[in-house]
Scaffold this motif. Structure first.
Motif, PDB file in Angstrom:
ATOM      1  N   GLN A   1       0.840  -1.184   0.000  1.00  0.00           N
ATOM      2  CA  GLN A   1       0.000   0.000   0.000  1.00  0.00           C
ATOM      3  C   GLN A   1       0.886   1.248   0.000  1.00  0.00           C
ATOM      4  OE1 GLN A   1      -3.292  -0.122  -0.280  1.00  0.00           O
ATOM      5  NE2 GLN A   1      -3.278  -2.371  -0.210  1.00  0.00           N
ATOM      6  N   PRO A   2       0.559   2.261  -0.829  1.00  0.00           N
ATOM      7  CA  PRO A   2       1.348   3.506  -0.831  1.00  0.00           C
ATOM      8  C   PRO A   2       1.083   4.322   0.424  1.00  0.00           C
ATOM      9  CG  PRO A   2      -0.494   3.700  -2.334  1.00  0.00           C
ATOM     10  CD  PRO A   2      -0.520   2.291  -1.824  1.00  0.00           C
TER      11      PRO A   2
ATOM     12  N   ILE B   1       2.486   7.954   2.524  1.00  0.00           N
ATOM     13  CA  ILE B   1       3.265   9.191   2.420  1.00  0.00           C
ATOM     14  C   ILE B   1       3.904   9.472   3.772  1.00  0.00           C
ATOM     15  CG2 ILE B   1       3.208  11.648   1.908  1.00  0.00           C
ATOM     16  CD1 ILE B   1       0.797  11.121   0.137  1.00  0.00           C
ATOM     17  N   THR B   2       5.221   9.704   3.761  1.00  0.00           N
ATOM     18  CA  THR B   2       5.947   9.991   5.001  1.00  0.00           C
ATOM     19  C   THR B   2       5.850  11.479   5.334  1.00  0.00           C
ATOM     20  OG1 THR B   2       8.014  10.336   3.788  1.00  0.00           O
ATOM     21  CG2 THR B   2       7.537   8.105   4.542  1.00  0.00           C
ATOM     22  N   GLU B   3       6.430  11.842   6.447  1.00  0.00           N
ATOM     23  CA  GLU B   3       6.387  13.233   6.889  1.00  0.00           C
ATOM     24  C   GLU B   3       7.148  14.155   5.962  1.00  0.00           C
ATOM     25  OE1 GLU B   3       7.200  15.746  11.039  1.00  0.00           O
ATOM     26  OE2 GLU B   3       8.005  13.738  10.748  1.00  0.00           O
ATOM     27  N   ASP B   4       8.222  13.651   5.313  1.00  0.00           N
ATOM     28  CA  ASP B   4       8.994  14.466   4.369  1.00  0.00           C
ATOM     29  C   ASP B   4       8.497  14.307   2.937  1.00  0.00           C
ATOM     30  OD1 ASP B   4       9.729  11.853   4.368  1.00  0.00           O
ATOM     31  OD2 ASP B   4      11.887  12.194   4.428  1.00  0.00           O
ATOM     32  N   ASN B   5       7.181  13.961   2.794  1.00  0.00           N
ATOM     33  CA  ASN B   5       6.490  13.937   1.489  1.00  0.00           C
ATOM     34  C   ASN B   5       7.131  12.966   0.500  1.00  0.00           C
ATOM     35  OD1 ASN B   5       4.661  15.941   2.355  1.00  0.00           O
ATOM     36  ND2 ASN B   5       6.095  17.576   1.762  1.00  0.00           N
ATOM     37  N   LEU B   6       7.471  11.796   0.974  1.00  0.00           N
ATOM     38  CA  LEU B   6       7.974  10.743   0.099  1.00  0.00           C
ATOM     39  C   LEU B   6       7.008   9.573   0.160  1.00  0.00           C
ATOM     40  CD1 LEU B   6      11.797  10.770   0.942  1.00  0.00           C
ATOM     41  CD2 LEU B   6      10.668  11.691  -1.082  1.00  0.00           C
ATOM     42  N   VAL B   7       6.726   9.004  -1.003  1.00  0.00           N
ATOM     43  CA  VAL B   7       5.778   7.902  -1.089  1.00  0.00           C
ATOM     44  C   VAL B   7       6.556   6.591  -1.013  1.00  0.00           C
ATOM     45  CG1 VAL B   7       3.983   6.804  -2.463  1.00  0.00           C
ATOM     46  CG2 VAL B   7       4.195   9.282  -2.470  1.00  0.00           C
ATOM     47  N   VAL B   8       6.167   5.757  -0.047  1.00  0.00           N
ATOM     48  CA  VAL B   8       6.780   4.444   0.108  1.00  0.00           C
ATOM     49  C   VAL B   8       5.686   3.394   0.057  1.00  0.00           C
ATOM     50  CG1 VAL B   8       8.743   5.279   1.442  1.00  0.00           C
ATOM     51  CG2 VAL B   8       6.658   4.637   2.616  1.00  0.00           C
ATOM     52  N   SER B   9       6.068   2.220  -0.438  1.00  0.00           N
ATOM     53  CA  SER B   9       5.129   1.094  -0.517  1.00  0.00           C
ATOM     54  C   SER B   9       5.427   0.130   0.617  1.00  0.00           C
ATOM     55  CB  SER B   9       5.262   0.379  -1.868  1.00  0.00           C
ATOM     56  OG  SER B   9       4.903   1.249  -2.928  1.00  0.00           O
ATOM     57  N   ILE B  10       4.366  -0.170   1.410  1.00  0.00           N
ATOM     58  CA  ILE B  10       4.532  -1.021   2.583  1.00  0.00           C
ATOM     59  C   ILE B  10       3.538  -2.165   2.485  1.00  0.00           C
ATOM     60  CG2 ILE B  10       4.459  -1.146   5.094  1.00  0.00           C
ATOM     61  CD1 ILE B  10       5.060   1.795   5.214  1.00  0.00           C
ATOM     62  N   ASP B  11       4.035  -3.386   2.583  1.00  0.00           N
ATOM     63  CA  ASP B  11       3.150  -4.550   2.645  1.00  0.00           C
ATOM     64  C   ASP B  11       3.296  -5.198   4.013  1.00  0.00           C
ATOM     65  OD1 ASP B  11       5.742  -5.192   2.101  1.00  0.00           O
ATOM     66  OD2 ASP B  11       5.288  -6.954   0.916  1.00  0.00           O
ATOM     67  N   THR B  12       2.169  -5.643   4.556  1.00  0.00           N
ATOM     68  CA  THR B  12       2.106  -6.126   5.926  1.00  0.00           C
ATOM     69  C   THR B  12       1.581  -7.548   5.984  1.00  0.00           C
ATOM     70  OG1 THR B  12      -0.095  -5.171   6.180  1.00  0.00           O
ATOM     71  CG2 THR B  12       1.777  -3.802   6.856  1.00  0.00           C
TER      72      THR B  12
ATOM     73  N   ARG C   1      -1.013   4.370   7.701  1.00  0.00           N
ATOM     74  CA  ARG C   1      -0.832   5.728   7.179  1.00  0.00           C
ATOM     75  C   ARG C   1      -0.701   6.735   8.310  1.00  0.00           C
ATOM     76  NH1 ARG C   1      -4.689   3.830   3.182  1.00  0.00           N
ATOM     77  NH2 ARG C   1      -3.677   3.772   1.122  1.00  0.00           N
ATOM     78  N   ASN C   2      -1.461   6.534   9.376  1.00  0.00           N
ATOM     79  CA  ASN C   2      -1.362   7.464  10.504  1.00  0.00           C
ATOM     80  C   ASN C   2       0.003   7.382  11.184  1.00  0.00           C
ATOM     81  OD1 ASN C   2      -4.004   8.360  10.116  1.00  0.00           O
ATOM     82  ND2 ASN C   2      -4.870   6.796  11.476  1.00  0.00           N
ATOM     83  N   ILE C   3       0.505   6.184  11.346  1.00  0.00           N
ATOM     84  CA  ILE C   3       1.789   6.023  12.043  1.00  0.00           C
ATOM     85  C   ILE C   3       2.948   6.514  11.183  1.00  0.00           C
ATOM     86  CG2 ILE C   3       3.388   4.347  13.044  1.00  0.00           C
ATOM     87  CD1 ILE C   3       0.970   2.676  13.854  1.00  0.00           C
TER      88      ILE C   3
ATOM     89  N   ASP D   1       9.397  -0.128   0.558  1.00  0.00           N
ATOM     90  CA  ASP D   1      10.067   0.192  -0.708  1.00  0.00           C
ATOM     91  C   ASP D   1       9.938   1.667  -0.999  1.00  0.00           C
ATOM     92  OD1 ASP D   1      10.687  -2.496  -1.047  1.00  0.00           O
ATOM     93  OD2 ASP D   1       8.791  -2.901  -2.079  1.00  0.00           O
ATOM     94  N   PRO D   2      11.049   2.431  -0.896  1.00  0.00           N
ATOM     95  CA  PRO D   2      11.001   3.847  -1.288  1.00  0.00           C
ATOM     96  C   PRO D   2      11.011   3.979  -2.802  1.00  0.00           C
ATOM     97  CG  PRO D   2      13.202   3.271  -0.532  1.00  0.00           C
ATOM     98  CD  PRO D   2      12.355   2.060  -0.319  1.00  0.00           C
ATOM     99  N   PRO D   3      10.800   5.182  -3.339  1.00  0.00           N
ATOM    100  CA  PRO D   3      10.829   5.393  -4.798  1.00  0.00           C
ATOM    101  C   PRO D   3      12.212   5.073  -5.377  1.00  0.00           C
ATOM    102  CG  PRO D   3       9.779   7.248  -3.684  1.00  0.00           C
ATOM    103  CD  PRO D   3      10.390   6.399  -2.622  1.00  0.00           C
ATOM    104  N   PRO D   4      12.280   4.791  -6.674  1.00  0.00           N
ATOM    105  CA  PRO D   4      13.587   4.468  -7.304  1.00  0.00           C
ATOM    106  C   PRO D   4      14.616   5.571  -7.143  1.00  0.00           C
ATOM    107  CG  PRO D   4      11.781   3.834  -8.744  1.00  0.00           C
ATOM    108  CD  PRO D   4      11.164   4.598  -7.619  1.00  0.00           C
TER     109      PRO D   4
END
Length: 385
Positions: free
Chosen positions: A74-75, A77-88, A120-122, A166-169
């Motif tokens: 799932q995409p 967004i971190t606090e520094d506006n970077l989109v990371v994909s996290i699977d749980t 997403r909240n965390i 997974d951060p962006p390329p």
């Protein structure tokens, strides 16, 4: 008969269906939810159970074992506006089959949606670096929220794991460059430390080598000086003994005119030795020596033709070499005596060469002068002590 057989067959089929509706077998770690006319009637435990046919119905079979559900990435967004994909991955277990059946329509889907929103909240309150290094914190936060929310559904969340972040390329490339730079930095630091240690060890080795070389040179110089001192002492003792031997031999031999004339003749070949000698001078005493050797009637001035009387032997002391173990005072006295004897012999030889008419031998040789010289003068001789 045919009708009877058909009836019997129908009755048998009805009995079988009736038994099938009455007897229920529930597997281990399962729970059966029984409804009567669409209303919850009871829960069947594992094993063989009897229900009322055509009235009670086993609506749901709930699995009571711990289950594992993996959700797709799932995409986030971190606090520094970077989109990371996290699977749980969620590990959960149904603790209340009635609540899991009637409190939520699809608890798997509910858990998935709750996991995504909570994640997403965390992660939204963390930057990328903190997100990558705070897996345990994220897992603990997810488990707490999910366990609290799913408790009323009769579900207990045992564990939550993040399979991957997974951060962006582009961020991956930057991270790889940063990691490579850090490794190169550590490599340079380690290399510099190694060179520093090597230089220190080399300097210490050079210092110890120089110290050892200096100590070796000092000891060798001391030993060489001691060897030179002992060799000079032995050489002086040898010269002193040689002078004593010659001096005593002269007294013992009682030289006359014939012996000295023969010595003059032996010196003539040595005068002519050498390829570079073009001119050589014959001493005036050579003629007198030849005259003395050819005629016994003629004698040289100062040399007696006949020596009478006893020979007085001069006591020159012990001829044994001095021991190197003597004290420095004894060695100094011996050297002084040797130098005095050498000086006395050289003075006598010089005076005899400068005055040919005088006695070529010193009085200390112990040889008496001829009482009658060539001019007929009367002289007296006193034996040397």
């Amino acid at each position: 008969m045919t009708v009877v057989y058909v009836l019997l067959l129908l009755i048998a089929i009805f009995v079988v269906v009736l038994l099938g509706k009455t007897v229920r077998i529930v597997p281990q770690a399962r729970a059966g939810i029984v409804e009567r006319f669409g209303k919850y009637k009871g829960t069947l435990p594992a094993g063989l159970s009897i229900v009322v046919p055509f009235i009670d119905k086993v609506r749901y079979m709930i699995d009571l074992r711990e289950q594992v559900v993996s959700f797709p990435p799932q995409p986030v967004i971190t606090e520094d506006n970077l989109v990371v994909s996290i699977d749980t991955v969620i590990y959960f277990q149904v603790t209340d089959p009635i609540a899991a059946t009637y409190e939520i329509a699809n608890y798997i889907q509910a858990i998935e949606q709750l996991t995504m929103t909570t994640l997403r909240n965390i992660v939204g309150g963390m930057d990328l670096e903190e997100t990558l290094t705070s897996r345990d914190q994220i897992n603990s936060g997810l488990r707490g929220v999910l366990d609290e929310a799913t408790g009323k559904w009769g579900i207990r969340v045992n564990r939550v794991e993040l399979k991957g972040i997974d951060p962006p390329p582009s961020i991956k490339d930057s991270m790889e460059k940063q990691m490579r730079a850090d490794r190169e930095k550590r490599a340079v630091i380690l290399t510099a430390e190694g060179q520093r240690q090597a230089a220190i060890l080399t300097a210490e080795g050079s210092k110890q080598s120089a110290i050892l070389n200096a100590e070796g040179d000092r000891e060798s110089q001391i030993l060489r000086a001691q060897a030179d001192r002992e060799s000079q002492i032995l050489r002086a003792q040898g010269e002193g003994q040689a002078i004593q031997t010659v001096f005593q031999a002269i007294h013992d031999g009682r030289p006359d005119q014939s012996l000295l004339a023969y010595q003059y003749l032996q010196m003539m070949p040595k005068i002519a030795e050498g390829d570079a000698n073009k001119v050589w001078i014959v001493p005036s005493e050579i003629g007198k020596a030849l005259e003395g050797l050819g005629s016994t009637m003629t004698s040289m001035a100062g040399i007696p033709s006949k020596v009478d009387g006893p020979v007085t032997r001069v006591d020159m002391g012990s001829t044994e070499p001095m021991s190197l173990s003597k004290s420095d005072d004894e060695v100094s006295k011996a050297n002084a005596a040797v130098q005095a004897a050498i000086a006395e012999a050289q003075g006598a030889a010089t005076s005899s060469l400068n005055d040919p008419l005088s006695d070529p031998l010193p009085d200390s040789f112990g040889v008496a002068d001829d009482p009658t010289d060539s001019s007929g003068d009367e002289t007296g001789a006193t034996p040397a002590p």
